[in-house]
Scaffold this motif. Structure first.
Motif, PDB file in Angstrom:
ATOM      1  N   LEU A   1     -39.729 -15.285  -9.286  1.00 35.94           N
ATOM      2  CA  LEU A   1     -39.383 -16.485 -10.335  1.00 35.94           C
ATOM      3  C   LEU A   1     -39.131 -16.452 -11.476  1.00 35.94           C
ATOM      4  CD1 LEU A   1     -41.765 -18.759 -11.036  1.00 35.94           C
ATOM      5  CD2 LEU A   1     -43.143 -18.078 -12.768  1.00 35.94           C
ATOM      6  N   ILE A   2     -38.546 -17.489 -12.415  1.00 38.26           N
ATOM      7  CA  ILE A   2     -37.484 -17.245 -13.479  1.00 38.26           C
ATOM      8  C   ILE A   2     -38.426 -17.992 -14.847  1.00 38.26           C
ATOM      9  CG2 ILE A   2     -35.438 -17.860 -14.505  1.00 38.26           C
ATOM     10  CD1 ILE A   2     -34.420 -17.610 -11.063  1.00 38.26           C
ATOM     11  N   ASP A   3     -38.214 -17.272 -15.490  1.00 39.69           N
ATOM     12  CA  ASP A   3     -39.446 -17.983 -16.989  1.00 39.69           C
ATOM     13  C   ASP A   3     -37.895 -18.064 -18.113  1.00 39.69           C
ATOM     14  OD1 ASP A   3     -40.936 -18.427 -18.722  1.00 39.69           O
ATOM     15  OD2 ASP A   3     -41.131 -16.168 -19.522  1.00 39.69           O
ATOM     16  N   LYS A   4     -37.792 -19.846 -18.008  1.00 35.31           N
ATOM     17  CA  LYS A   4     -37.577 -20.051 -19.210  1.00 35.31           C
ATOM     18  C   LYS A   4     -37.765 -20.869 -20.087  1.00 35.31           C
ATOM     19  CE  LYS A   4     -32.986 -21.063 -17.862  1.00 35.31           C
ATOM     20  NZ  LYS A   4     -31.441 -21.623 -17.012  1.00 35.31           N
ATOM     21  N   ILE A   5     -37.285 -20.731 -21.533  1.00 36.44           N
ATOM     22  CA  ILE A   5     -37.627 -21.626 -22.555  1.00 36.44           C
ATOM     23  C   ILE A   5     -36.370 -22.728 -22.559  1.00 36.44           C
ATOM     24  CG2 ILE A   5     -38.609 -22.047 -24.977  1.00 36.44           C
ATOM     25  CD1 ILE A   5     -40.374 -20.221 -22.591  1.00 36.44           C
ATOM     26  N   ALA A   6     -37.069 -23.785 -22.627  1.00 30.06           N
ATOM     27  CA  ALA A   6     -35.889 -25.375 -22.826  1.00 30.06           C
ATOM     28  C   ALA A   6     -36.069 -26.177 -24.043  1.00 30.06           C
ATOM     29  CB  ALA A   6     -35.513 -25.901 -21.819  1.00 30.06           C
ATOM     30  N   TRP A   7     -35.200 -26.600 -24.356  1.00 31.16           N
ATOM     31  CA  TRP A   7     -34.999 -27.924 -25.905  1.00 31.16           C
ATOM     32  C   TRP A   7     -34.750 -28.878 -25.666  1.00 31.16           C
ATOM     33  CZ3 TRP A   7     -31.109 -28.742 -29.566  1.00 31.16           C
ATOM     34  CH2 TRP A   7     -31.773 -29.597 -30.889  1.00 31.16           C
TER      35      TRP A   7
ATOM     36  N   GLN B   1     -37.885 -19.273  -7.801  1.00 27.43           N
ATOM     37  CA  GLN B   1     -38.224 -20.584  -8.100  1.00 27.43           C
ATOM     38  C   GLN B   1     -37.829 -20.426 -10.020  1.00 27.43           C
ATOM     39  OE1 GLN B   1     -41.177 -23.623  -7.277  1.00 27.43           O
ATOM     40  NE2 GLN B   1     -39.894 -23.172  -5.775  1.00 27.43           N
ATOM     41  N   VAL B   2     -37.608 -21.703 -10.617  1.00 25.44           N
ATOM     42  CA  VAL B   2     -37.017 -21.647 -12.168  1.00 25.44           C
ATOM     43  C   VAL B   2     -39.037 -22.199 -13.067  1.00 25.44           C
ATOM     44  CG1 VAL B   2     -35.993 -23.617 -12.395  1.00 25.44           C
ATOM     45  CG2 VAL B   2     -35.908 -21.648 -14.389  1.00 25.44           C
ATOM     46  N   LYS B   3     -39.220 -21.739 -14.141  1.00 26.62           N
ATOM     47  CA  LYS B   3     -40.213 -22.449 -14.924  1.00 26.62           C
ATOM     48  C   LYS B   3     -39.871 -22.931 -15.932  1.00 26.62           C
ATOM     49  CE  LYS B   3     -43.498 -20.122 -17.111  1.00 26.62           C
ATOM     50  NZ  LYS B   3     -44.966 -19.382 -17.004  1.00 26.62           N
ATOM     51  N   MET B   4     -39.881 -23.855 -15.973  1.00 23.34           N
ATOM     52  CA  MET B   4     -39.480 -23.969 -17.302  1.00 23.34           C
ATOM     53  C   MET B   4     -40.225 -24.682 -18.351  1.00 23.34           C
ATOM     54  SD  MET B   4     -35.789 -25.025 -18.377  1.00 23.34           S
ATOM     55  CE  MET B   4     -34.853 -25.890 -17.118  1.00 23.34           C
ATOM     56  N   THR B   5     -40.776 -24.239 -19.015  1.00 23.34           N
ATOM     57  CA  THR B   5     -41.313 -24.268 -20.600  1.00 23.34           C
ATOM     58  C   THR B   5     -40.790 -25.216 -21.970  1.00 23.34           C
ATOM     59  OG1 THR B   5     -43.031 -22.699 -19.906  1.00 23.34           O
ATOM     60  CG2 THR B   5     -43.166 -23.549 -22.227  1.00 23.34           C
TER      61      THR B   5
ATOM     62  N   GLU C   1     -32.110 -18.935 -28.129  1.00 21.50           N
ATOM     63  CA  GLU C   1     -31.051 -19.733 -27.415  1.00 21.50           C
ATOM     64  C   GLU C   1     -30.649 -20.997 -27.697  1.00 21.50           C
ATOM     65  OE1 GLU C   1     -29.473 -19.357 -24.444  1.00 21.50           O
ATOM     66  OE2 GLU C   1     -31.040 -16.805 -24.187  1.00 21.50           O
ATOM     67  N   ILE C   2     -31.064 -21.552 -27.905  1.00 16.63           N
ATOM     68  CA  ILE C   2     -30.457 -22.382 -29.221  1.00 16.63           C
ATOM     69  C   ILE C   2     -29.202 -22.345 -30.524  1.00 16.63           C
ATOM     70  CG2 ILE C   2     -30.647 -24.373 -30.660  1.00 16.63           C
ATOM     71  CD1 ILE C   2     -31.632 -24.920 -27.086  1.00 16.63           C
ATOM     72  N   LYS C   3     -29.417 -21.591 -31.111  1.00 15.07           N
ATOM     73  CA  LYS C   3     -28.313 -20.600 -31.929  1.00 15.07           C
ATOM     74  C   LYS C   3     -27.575 -20.849 -30.792  1.00 15.07           C
ATOM     75  CE  LYS C   3     -27.055 -19.663 -36.065  1.00 15.07           C
ATOM     76  NZ  LYS C   3     -26.581 -20.910 -36.779  1.00 15.07           N
TER      77      LYS C   3
ATOM     78  N   ALA D   1     -21.018 -27.174 -12.357  1.00 13.57           N
ATOM     79  CA  ALA D   1     -20.535 -27.943 -12.139  1.00 13.57           C
ATOM     80  C   ALA D   1     -21.515 -28.748 -12.813  1.00 13.57           C
ATOM     81  CB  ALA D   1     -20.454 -28.541 -10.799  1.00 13.57           C
ATOM     82  N   LYS D   2     -23.073 -28.772 -13.205  1.00 14.23           N
ATOM     83  CA  LYS D   2     -24.106 -29.149 -13.719  1.00 14.23           C
ATOM     84  C   LYS D   2     -24.104 -28.650 -14.673  1.00 14.23           C
ATOM     85  CE  LYS D   2     -26.104 -29.354  -8.579  1.00 14.23           C
ATOM     86  NZ  LYS D   2     -27.269 -28.882  -7.692  1.00 14.23           N
ATOM     87  N   TYR D   3     -25.195 -29.878 -15.868  1.00 13.74           N
ATOM     88  CA  TYR D   3     -25.389 -29.808 -16.905  1.00 13.74           C
ATOM     89  C   TYR D   3     -26.541 -29.542 -16.688  1.00 13.74           C
ATOM     90  CZ  TYR D   3     -21.677 -33.310 -17.458  1.00 13.74           C
ATOM     91  OH  TYR D   3     -19.721 -33.079 -17.192  1.00 13.74           O
ATOM     92  N   TYR D   4     -27.627 -28.317 -17.508  1.00 12.60           N
ATOM     93  CA  TYR D   4     -28.773 -28.104 -17.977  1.00 12.60           C
ATOM     94  C   TYR D   4     -29.126 -28.555 -19.134  1.00 12.60           C
ATOM     95  CZ  TYR D   4     -26.406 -25.417 -13.775  1.00 12.60           C
ATOM     96  OH  TYR D   4     -26.320 -24.824 -12.558  1.00 12.60           O
ATOM     97  N   ILE D   5     -30.712 -28.375 -19.039  1.00 18.07           N
ATOM     98  CA  ILE D   5     -30.967 -29.034 -20.369  1.00 18.07           C
ATOM     99  C   ILE D   5     -30.683 -27.550 -21.171  1.00 18.07           C
ATOM    100  CG2 ILE D   5     -33.151 -28.905 -21.496  1.00 18.07           C
ATOM    101  CD1 ILE D   5     -33.752 -31.117 -19.626  1.00 18.07           C
ATOM    102  N   PRO D   6     -30.857 -27.419 -22.848  1.00 14.71           N
ATOM    103  CA  PRO D   6     -30.215 -25.913 -23.326  1.00 14.71           C
ATOM    104  C   PRO D   6     -31.516 -25.489 -23.337  1.00 14.71           C
ATOM    105  CG  PRO D   6     -29.602 -27.884 -24.598  1.00 14.71           C
ATOM    106  CD  PRO D   6     -30.358 -28.609 -23.486  1.00 14.71           C
TER     107      PRO D   6
END
Length: 132
Positions: free
Chosen positions: A3-9, A80-84, A48-50, A26-31
């Motif tokens: 599991l990959i733990d990620k935080i998104a805006w 798997q990626v878990k996006m909070t 991360e956003i900064k 090639a793909k786009y990702y939520i920041p």
């Protein structure tokens, strides 16, 4: 399963969501991104956003939106990626920084251009009437 733990805006304007494309992708990702040792969700998100967009999130406005999990893009099957996900206001002007090559505003019709976990987020936002 790994599991990959990620935080998104989640930044949405006029029915479109802010998305980014990293160099050599090639793909786009939520920041957003991965947590560093000892970081809270809010600390990870602000850092991360900064780094990616050169704006400062206004911490008092950040609110939790949901957790989404799917197969990680560009990883072996079963990773798997878990996006909070969080939303919140910001100060500054959004621009590509760090590893980000392109900043775009995507609609629901652009769903095929994003990672599997982002597709789940697109579906949820579309069901909420937030993504057109």
């Amino acid at each position: 399963m790994s599991l990959i733990d990620k935080i998104a805006w989640l930044e949405i304007k006029n029915g479109r969501i802010l998305s980014t494309r990293s160099k050599d992708r090639a793909k786009y990702y939520i920041p957003g991104g991965k947590r560093e040792a000892g970081e809270t969700d809010l600390e990870t998100l602000c850092r991360e956003i900064k780094e990616e967009l050169d704006v400062d999130l206004i911490k008092s406005t950040v609110s939790f939106k949901g957790v989404f999990q799917a197969q990680a893009d560009n990883h072996a099957e079963g990773v798997q990626v878990k996006m909070t996900c969080y939303a919140g206001a910001y100060n500054g002007e959004i621009k590509a920084a760090g590893e980000i090559e392109e900043v775009v505003w995507l609609s629901y019709q652009d769903r095929g251009k994003v990672s599997p976990v982002d597709m789940l987020i697109f579906d949820w936002l579309h069901e909420q009437g937030l993504l057109v």
